[in-house]
Design an enzyme around this catalytic site. Structure first.
Site, short mmCIF file in Angstrom:
data_model
loop_
_atom_site.label_atom_id
_atom_site.label_comp_id
_atom_site.label_asym_id
_atom_site.label_seq_id
_atom_site.Cartn_x
_atom_site.Cartn_y
_atom_site.Cartn_z
N ASN A 31 0.88 -1.17 0.00
CA ASN A 31 0.00 0.00 0.00
C ASN A 31 0.91 1.22 0.00
O ASN A 31 1.52 1.54 1.01
CB ASN A 31 -0.89 -0.03 1.25
CG ASN A 31 -1.88 1.12 1.27
OD1 ASN A 31 -1.84 2.01 0.43
ND2 ASN A 31 -2.76 1.10 2.26
N ARG A 68 -2.63 -2.05 -3.48
CA ARG A 68 -3.87 -1.30 -3.28
C ARG A 68 -3.84 -0.05 -4.16
O ARG A 68 -2.87 0.70 -4.15
CB ARG A 68 -3.97 -0.87 -1.82
CG ARG A 68 -5.15 0.01 -1.59
CD ARG A 68 -5.17 0.55 -0.19
NE ARG A 68 -6.38 1.32 -0.02
CZ ARG A 68 -6.47 2.41 0.75
NH1 ARG A 68 -5.43 2.83 1.41
NH2 ARG A 68 -7.60 3.05 0.85
N HIS A 93 -13.31 2.26 0.16
CA HIS A 93 -13.21 1.22 1.20
C HIS A 93 -13.81 -0.10 0.72
O HIS A 93 -14.23 -0.94 1.52
CB HIS A 93 -13.99 1.61 2.48
CG HIS A 93 -13.40 2.75 3.26
ND1 HIS A 93 -14.17 3.67 3.91
CD2 HIS A 93 -12.12 3.09 3.51
CE1 HIS A 93 -13.39 4.54 4.53
NE2 HIS A 93 -12.13 4.21 4.30
N ARG A 121 -12.33 14.88 7.96
CA ARG A 121 -13.17 15.24 6.80
C ARG A 121 -14.59 15.54 7.25
O ARG A 121 -15.13 14.85 8.11
CB ARG A 121 -13.19 14.09 5.78
CG ARG A 121 -11.87 13.93 5.05
CD ARG A 121 -11.88 12.68 4.19
NE ARG A 121 -10.82 11.77 4.59
CZ ARG A 121 -10.73 10.49 4.23
NH1 ARG A 121 -11.64 9.96 3.44
NH2 ARG A 121 -9.73 9.75 4.65
N GLU A 152 -7.93 -5.62 5.21
CA GLU A 152 -7.86 -5.26 3.79
C GLU A 152 -6.68 -5.94 3.11
O GLU A 152 -6.76 -6.31 1.94
CB GLU A 152 -7.78 -3.72 3.65
CG GLU A 152 -9.09 -3.06 4.03
CD GLU A 152 -9.00 -1.56 4.21
OE1 GLU A 152 -8.54 -1.12 5.28
OE2 GLU A 152 -9.38 -0.82 3.28
#
Ligand code: AMP
Length: 408
Positions: free
Chosen positions: A8, A101, A190, A251, A394
Site C-alpha cells: 500500500n 492497493r 473502502h 473530513r 484489507e
C-alpha cells in the site's frame, strides 16, 4: 508454497505485508515513512508466533531504523534489507505475486487486474479523480516492478466493489452532460474492506451471502457505510471522492455545497483552501480539536462541550444513514461495525443504534462492551437484526484477490 506480498503505497509512505496463503498468516509487515523527506523511518514487524522459538530471546518482533529514503525504489530496498536481516527469508518465502492497493479505479476497473503498461496509463489517467492517491499508488507499483521484475503485479481497487451500484445510487442530480464529460458520479471507497467484512459476516451468522441484506459501517479515520444486497454493493456513502458521507477524523462528510460558494465569496477561500478545510481541518478535528475518537470519548466523559457536540454530530449522521439504507434495502439482516472506531468504540456503536428497536435492532449492552480482536455478536439473541463487530483485514482481502487472479 504461495506467499503474496501486499503493498500500500502513499506519497511518502509504504506499507507492506507478506502473507502465507496456505494458512492466511501474516509472516511480516512493515511501514516505511517519510520517503523523500531527509530522515526516513522503517519499521519491520514479525508476529511473535512467527519468530523461531530458538531465537526468541534475542529476536525482537519489531525492529526500527532511521535513515534517508530518497524514493520508493529505495524504500523497497530498505524493505528487502529488513527481510534479509530479520526474516523471514524471501528466498524461502518468495512471493508468487505482489498485490497493490489502488484507491481509484474509476468505472473502468471492476475487478483485480494484472498490471500492464495500459493499466498503468489508466491509473495515471484516473489521478484526475484521486490526485493525492493514484499517483502515489502508481509510484509504488513502478518501484515494486523494479525490485520484483519476475512476478506478476496485481492491482486491487478501493472502488471496484461498488461497481454494482445502480444508476439511481451513483448519479448526482446535476447537468447530465457536465457529469458525463468530467466523470462526475459516485464511485464509493473502502470497497476491499466492505467486501471482506460482508463475507466474514455471512460466515459468522452461518447464512449464504446471497440471501443477506447487510449494512457495513467502516468507521476508521476515514468512514463509510455500504448497503449490500446478496453480496453486491447497492448504496454507499462516499462519493466521487472519499469526502462525502459520514463525519470522519478530519473530513466533513456531507455539507451543503453552497457553503463552498459562500466561503469563496464572503471569506476569499480559494479551491486549495476549501480542499484543505473540508479534507484536513473538518470532521472531529474541526469540531473538537482532535481527530482521534479515543480523545473525543475521554474529553466527552470529562464533560467537555466541544467533544460532546463532536460525538453527537458523528453519531447523528451515522444513525441517519443507517435509517436511510434500511429504507433502501427494505429491511436489514446484519449490521457490522469495523475499522479503528467501529471495532473499538463501544459508546459510538451504542449511540448509533440506540432507539432503533422498531427496526428490529437491539444491542446487548454487556456484549457491546466486550473488548476483543475477534469477530463477535453484540446484539441480543432476540434482536431481529444481528449486529456484529468484524475486524477488517484489507491486506488479506487484497492478497486473496491477487492470488485468485494469478491462479486463474
Ligand atoms: P483506522 O483508520 O481504521 O486505523 O482507525 C483509526 C481510528 O480508530 C483512530 O483515529 C481512532 O480514532 C480510532 N480508534 C483506535 N483505537 C480506538 C479505541 N480503542 N477506542 C476508540 N477509537 C479508537
Amino acid at each position: 508454497m504461495s506467499d503474496i506480498l501486499v503493498v500500500n503505497s502513499g506519497s511518502s509512505s509504504l506499507k507492506y505485508q507478506l502473507i502465507e496463503m496456505a494458512t492466511e498468516r501474516t509472516l511480516a509487515s512493515g511501514l516505511i515513512e517519510r520517503i523523500g523527506e531527509g530522515a526516513g523511518r522503517a519499521v519491520h514487524t514479525i508476529p511473535w508466533d512467527e519468530v523461531p522459538s530458538v531465537d526468541r530471546a534475542d529476536a525482537p518482533s519489531t525492529t526500527e531504523r532511521e535513515l534517508p529514503i530518497p524514493d520508493h525504489v529505495a524504500a523497497f530496498r530498505v524493505m528487502l534489507d529488513a527481510f534479509e536481516a530479520h526474516g523471514p527469508s524471501l528466498a524461502e518465502h518468495r512471493p508468487v505475486a505482489v498485490g497493490h492497493r489502488v484507491v481509484h479505479g474509476g468505472k473502468r476497473f471492476f475487478e483485480p487486474t494484472v498490471v500492464t503498461e495500459l493499466v498503468k496509463i489508466n491509473i495515471a489517467d484516473l489521478a484526475e479523480l484521486a490526485p493525492l492517491h493514484n499517483p502515489a499508488n502508481l509510484q509504488g507499483i513502478e518501484a515494486a516492478e523494479h525490485v520484483f521484475p519476475d512476478v506478476p503485479h496485481v492491482v486491487v481497487f478501493d472502488t471496484a466493489f461498488h461497481q454494482t451500484l445502480p444508476p439511481a445510487a451513483y448519479s448526482y442530480a446535476i447537468d447530465a452532460d457536465v457529469a458525463e464529460q468530467y466523470r462526475v458520479r459516485r464511485y464509493g471507497f473502502h470497497g476491499t474492506s466492505h467486501k471482506y467484512v460482508s463475507e466474514q459476516a455471512a460466515l459468522l451468522v452461518g447464512r449464504p451471502l446471497g440471501e443477506l441484506r447487510q449494512l457495513v459501517l467502516h468507521l476508521g479515520n476515514g468512514a463509510s457505510i455500504t448497503a449490500i444486497d446478496g453480496g453486491r454493493s447497492v448504496e454507499t456513502s462516499m462519493g466521487m471522492t472519499p469526502l462525502e458521507g459520514l463525519v470522519m477524523g478530519t473530513r466533513s462528510g456531507d455539507i451543503d455545497p453552497a457553503v463552498l460558494v459562500h466561503l469563496h465569496r464572503r471569506a476569499g477561500y480559494d479551491f486549495d483552501a476549501l480542499d484543505t478545510l473540508l479534507n484536513k481541518r473538518s470532521g472531529l478535528l474541526g469540531l473538537a480539536g482532535t481527530n482521534d475518537v479515543r480523545d473525543v470519548l475521554e474529553s466527552r466523559a470529562a464533560g467537555d462541550p466541544a467533544a460532546t457536540l463532536a460525538f453527537d454530530v458523528y453519531v447523528h449522521r451515522l444513525k441517519a444513514y443507517v435509517g436511510a439504507y434500511f429504507a433502501q434495502l427494505g429491511g436489514v439482516d446484519v449490521i457490522s461495525f469495523t475499522a479503528g472506531v467501529g471495532e473499538n468504540a463501544a459508546p459510538v456503536r451504542a449511540a448509533a443504534l440506540a432507539g432503533l428497536e422498531r427496526l428490529g435492532i437491539e444491542l446487548d449492552a454487556s456484549r457491546n462492551e466486550v473488548r476483543s480482536r475477534e469477530a463477535r455478536v453484540i446484539s441480543t439473541d432476540a434482536s431481529e437484526v444481528v449486529v456484529l463487530v468484524v475486524p477488517t483485514n484489507e491486506e488479506l482481502e487484497i492478497a486473496r484477490q491477487t492470488l485468485e487472479v494469478v491462479e486463474a
